[in-house]
Design a protein around this motif. Structure first.
Motif, PDB file in Angstrom:
ATOM      1  N   LEU A   1       0.836  -1.190   0.000  1.00  0.00           N
ATOM      2  CA  LEU A   1       0.000   0.000   0.000  1.00  0.00           C
ATOM      3  C   LEU A   1       0.879   1.252   0.000  1.00  0.00           C
ATOM      4  CD1 LEU A   1      -2.928   1.212   0.426  1.00  0.00           C
ATOM      5  CD2 LEU A   1      -2.278   1.352   2.820  1.00  0.00           C
ATOM      6  N   MET A   2       0.648   2.140  -0.964  1.00  0.00           N
ATOM      7  CA  MET A   2       1.354   3.422  -1.006  1.00  0.00           C
ATOM      8  C   MET A   2       0.361   4.550  -0.782  1.00  0.00           C
ATOM      9  SD  MET A   2       4.131   3.183  -4.076  1.00  0.00           S
ATOM     10  CE  MET A   2       2.970   2.696  -5.341  1.00  0.00           C
ATOM     11  N   ARG A   3       0.844   5.611  -0.177  1.00  0.00           N
ATOM     12  CA  ARG A   3       0.066   6.848  -0.038  1.00  0.00           C
ATOM     13  C   ARG A   3       0.457   7.745  -1.202  1.00  0.00           C
ATOM     14  NH1 ARG A   3       2.399   8.968   4.929  1.00  0.00           N
ATOM     15  NH2 ARG A   3       4.115   7.850   4.038  1.00  0.00           N
ATOM     16  N   ILE A   4      -0.504   7.994  -2.100  1.00  0.00           N
ATOM     17  CA  ILE A   4      -0.237   8.725  -3.336  1.00  0.00           C
ATOM     18  C   ILE A   4      -1.099   9.980  -3.375  1.00  0.00           C
ATOM     19  CG2 ILE A   4      -0.347   8.654  -5.856  1.00  0.00           C
ATOM     20  CD1 ILE A   4      -0.114   5.586  -5.627  1.00  0.00           C
ATOM     21  N   ALA A   5      -0.473  11.107  -3.696  1.00  0.00           N
ATOM     22  CA  ALA A   5      -1.206  12.354  -3.919  1.00  0.00           C
ATOM     23  C   ALA A   5      -1.118  12.706  -5.395  1.00  0.00           C
ATOM     24  CB  ALA A   5      -0.628  13.483  -3.086  1.00  0.00           C
ATOM     25  N   LEU A   6      -2.243  13.056  -5.984  1.00  0.00           N
ATOM     26  CA  LEU A   6      -2.302  13.526  -7.360  1.00  0.00           C
ATOM     27  C   LEU A   6      -2.668  14.999  -7.323  1.00  0.00           C
ATOM     28  CD1 LEU A   6      -4.419  10.591  -8.863  1.00  0.00           C
ATOM     29  CD2 LEU A   6      -1.943  10.729  -8.582  1.00  0.00           C
ATOM     30  N   VAL A   7      -1.875  15.847  -7.971  1.00  0.00           N
ATOM     31  CA  VAL A   7      -2.082  17.288  -7.898  1.00  0.00           C
ATOM     32  C   VAL A   7      -2.335  17.849  -9.292  1.00  0.00           C
ATOM     33  CG1 VAL A   7      -1.131  19.490  -7.125  1.00  0.00           C
ATOM     34  CG2 VAL A   7      -0.469  17.379  -5.943  1.00  0.00           C
ATOM     35  N   PHE A   8      -3.518  18.412  -9.477  1.00  0.00           N
ATOM     36  CA  PHE A   8      -3.857  19.122 -10.711  1.00  0.00           C
ATOM     37  C   PHE A   8      -5.140  19.898 -10.471  1.00  0.00           C
ATOM     38  CE2 PHE A   8      -5.272  19.632 -15.157  1.00  0.00           C
ATOM     39  CZ  PHE A   8      -4.129  20.221 -15.664  1.00  0.00           C
TER      40      PHE A   8
ATOM     41  N   ALA B   1       5.686  15.182   2.855  1.00  0.00           N
ATOM     42  CA  ALA B   1       6.085  14.088   3.747  1.00  0.00           C
ATOM     43  C   ALA B   1       4.909  13.182   4.117  1.00  0.00           C
ATOM     44  CB  ALA B   1       6.725  14.657   5.013  1.00  0.00           C
ATOM     45  N   GLU B   2       3.674  13.632   3.896  1.00  0.00           N
ATOM     46  CA  GLU B   2       2.493  12.810   4.180  1.00  0.00           C
ATOM     47  C   GLU B   2       2.364  11.628   3.229  1.00  0.00           C
ATOM     48  OE1 GLU B   2      -1.377  14.929   4.707  1.00  0.00           O
ATOM     49  OE2 GLU B   2      -0.189  16.612   3.924  1.00  0.00           O
ATOM     50  N   PHE B   3       3.020  11.702   2.077  1.00  0.00           N
ATOM     51  CA  PHE B   3       2.788  10.751   0.996  1.00  0.00           C
ATOM     52  C   PHE B   3       4.078  10.042   0.593  1.00  0.00           C
ATOM     53  CE2 PHE B   3      -0.259  14.221   0.626  1.00  0.00           C
ATOM     54  CZ  PHE B   3      -1.458  13.527   0.698  1.00  0.00           C
ATOM     55  N   ASP B   4       3.919   8.819   0.084  1.00  0.00           N
ATOM     56  CA  ASP B   4       5.055   8.109  -0.495  1.00  0.00           C
ATOM     57  C   ASP B   4       5.432   8.718  -1.843  1.00  0.00           C
ATOM     58  OD1 ASP B   4       5.287   6.116   1.592  1.00  0.00           O
ATOM     59  OD2 ASP B   4       3.407   5.296   0.802  1.00  0.00           O
ATOM     60  N   HIS B   5       4.406   9.129  -2.579  1.00  0.00           N
ATOM     61  CA  HIS B   5       4.624   9.777  -3.873  1.00  0.00           C
ATOM     62  C   HIS B   5       3.621  10.899  -4.063  1.00  0.00           C
ATOM     63  CE1 HIS B   5       7.592   6.966  -5.311  1.00  0.00           C
ATOM     64  NE2 HIS B   5       6.828   5.984  -4.892  1.00  0.00           N
ATOM     65  N   VAL B   6       4.112  12.038  -4.529  1.00  0.00           N
ATOM     66  CA  VAL B   6       3.255  13.138  -4.957  1.00  0.00           C
ATOM     67  C   VAL B   6       3.451  13.246  -6.465  1.00  0.00           C
ATOM     68  CG1 VAL B   6       2.801  15.612  -4.844  1.00  0.00           C
ATOM     69  CG2 VAL B   6       3.457  14.367  -2.770  1.00  0.00           C
ATOM     70  N   ILE B   7       2.349  13.129  -7.204  1.00  0.00           N
ATOM     71  CA  ILE B   7       2.413  13.173  -8.661  1.00  0.00           C
ATOM     72  C   ILE B   7       1.772  14.465  -9.128  1.00  0.00           C
ATOM     73  CG2 ILE B   7       1.752  12.032 -10.807  1.00  0.00           C
ATOM     74  CD1 ILE B   7       1.622   9.403  -9.141  1.00  0.00           C
ATOM     75  N   SER B   8       2.582  15.307  -9.761  1.00  0.00           N
ATOM     76  CA  SER B   8       2.112  16.574 -10.297  1.00  0.00           C
ATOM     77  C   SER B   8       1.831  16.389 -11.782  1.00  0.00           C
ATOM     78  CB  SER B   8       3.175  17.652 -10.088  1.00  0.00           C
ATOM     79  OG  SER B   8       2.795  18.842 -10.738  1.00  0.00           O
ATOM     80  N   PHE B   9       0.600  16.649 -12.170  1.00  0.00           N
ATOM     81  CA  PHE B   9       0.211  16.560 -13.576  1.00  0.00           C
ATOM     82  C   PHE B   9       0.337  17.952 -14.175  1.00  0.00           C
ATOM     83  CE2 PHE B   9      -1.587  12.868 -11.751  1.00  0.00           C
ATOM     84  CZ  PHE B   9      -1.798  11.948 -12.771  1.00  0.00           C
ATOM     85  N   GLY B  10       1.342  18.172 -14.965  1.00  0.00           N
ATOM     86  CA  GLY B  10       1.503  19.476 -15.585  1.00  0.00           C
ATOM     87  C   GLY B  10       2.651  20.258 -14.979  1.00  0.00           C
ATOM     88  N   VAL B  11       2.625  21.545 -15.197  1.00  0.00           N
ATOM     89  CA  VAL B  11       3.777  22.379 -14.862  1.00  0.00           C
ATOM     90  C   VAL B  11       3.576  23.245 -13.620  1.00  0.00           C
ATOM     91  CG1 VAL B  11       4.590  22.439 -17.240  1.00  0.00           C
ATOM     92  CG2 VAL B  11       2.995  24.190 -16.427  1.00  0.00           C
ATOM     93  N   GLN B  12       2.551  22.997 -12.836  1.00  0.00           N
ATOM     94  CA  GLN B  12       2.356  23.819 -11.649  1.00  0.00           C
ATOM     95  C   GLN B  12       3.525  23.616 -10.680  1.00  0.00           C
ATOM     96  OE1 GLN B  12      -0.534  21.718 -12.278  1.00  0.00           O
ATOM     97  NE2 GLN B  12       0.058  20.020 -11.034  1.00  0.00           N
ATOM     98  N   PRO B  13       3.937  24.674  -9.990  1.00  0.00           N
ATOM     99  CA  PRO B  13       5.115  24.593  -9.103  1.00  0.00           C
ATOM    100  C   PRO B  13       4.761  24.006  -7.741  1.00  0.00           C
ATOM    101  CG  PRO B  13       4.251  26.809  -9.089  1.00  0.00           C
ATOM    102  CD  PRO B  13       3.398  26.024 -10.051  1.00  0.00           C
ATOM    103  N   VAL B  14       4.743  22.674  -7.645  1.00  0.00           N
ATOM    104  CA  VAL B  14       4.461  22.006  -6.378  1.00  0.00           C
ATOM    105  C   VAL B  14       5.565  20.991  -6.099  1.00  0.00           C
ATOM    106  CG1 VAL B  14       1.953  22.295  -6.530  1.00  0.00           C
ATOM    107  CG2 VAL B  14       3.003  20.244  -7.465  1.00  0.00           C
ATOM    108  N   PRO B  15       5.874  20.746  -4.832  1.00  0.00           N
ATOM    109  CA  PRO B  15       6.833  19.695  -4.509  1.00  0.00           C
ATOM    110  C   PRO B  15       6.246  18.339  -4.917  1.00  0.00           C
ATOM    111  CG  PRO B  15       6.412  21.105  -2.603  1.00  0.00           C
ATOM    112  CD  PRO B  15       5.413  21.468  -3.650  1.00  0.00           C
ATOM    113  N   ALA B  16       6.974  17.585  -5.732  1.00  0.00           N
ATOM    114  CA  ALA B  16       6.470  16.307  -6.229  1.00  0.00           C
ATOM    115  C   ALA B  16       7.624  15.334  -6.425  1.00  0.00           C
ATOM    116  CB  ALA B  16       5.725  16.516  -7.538  1.00  0.00           C
TER     117      ALA B  16
END
Length: 100
Positions: A2-9, A76-91
């Protein structure tokens, strides 16, 4: 595993190109992982196991959305943060679609 995944868009729904990619990824990964979508616009149908953090009142444009979205999560809350696109977020993963 189980992974904790964040998707950002800015969007997560079936009406758009990148938005559809985010929606499909969330739908597929919710089966085996703890998925959180950080977005300003979401269609929750089919995403019963997905957590949502709404970036309410997010300004238009990827850079402005990205700055607003950063206040809604700690990488740090997530195993992976996935940024879709060019927004400036830590990923940890940058997923750039070219849907034209």
């Amino acid at each position: 595993m189980l992974m904790r995944i964040a998707l950002v868009f800015a969007g997560c729904h079936k009406r758009g190109g990148v938005e559809r990619s985010v929606w499909e990824a969330a739908r597929a990964w919710q089966v085996a992982h703890d998925v959180t979508v950080i977005t300003a616009d979401i269609d929750r149908r089919g995403l019963d196991g997905v957590h949502t953090r709404l970036v309410s009142g997010a300004p238009r444009g990827p850079w402005r959305f990205g700055r607003a979205a950063r206040a809604h999560y700690d990488p740090a809350e997530f195993d992976h943060v996935i940024s879709f696109g060019v927004q400036p977020v830590p990923a940890t993963v940058l997923w750039v679609n070219s849907v034209h």
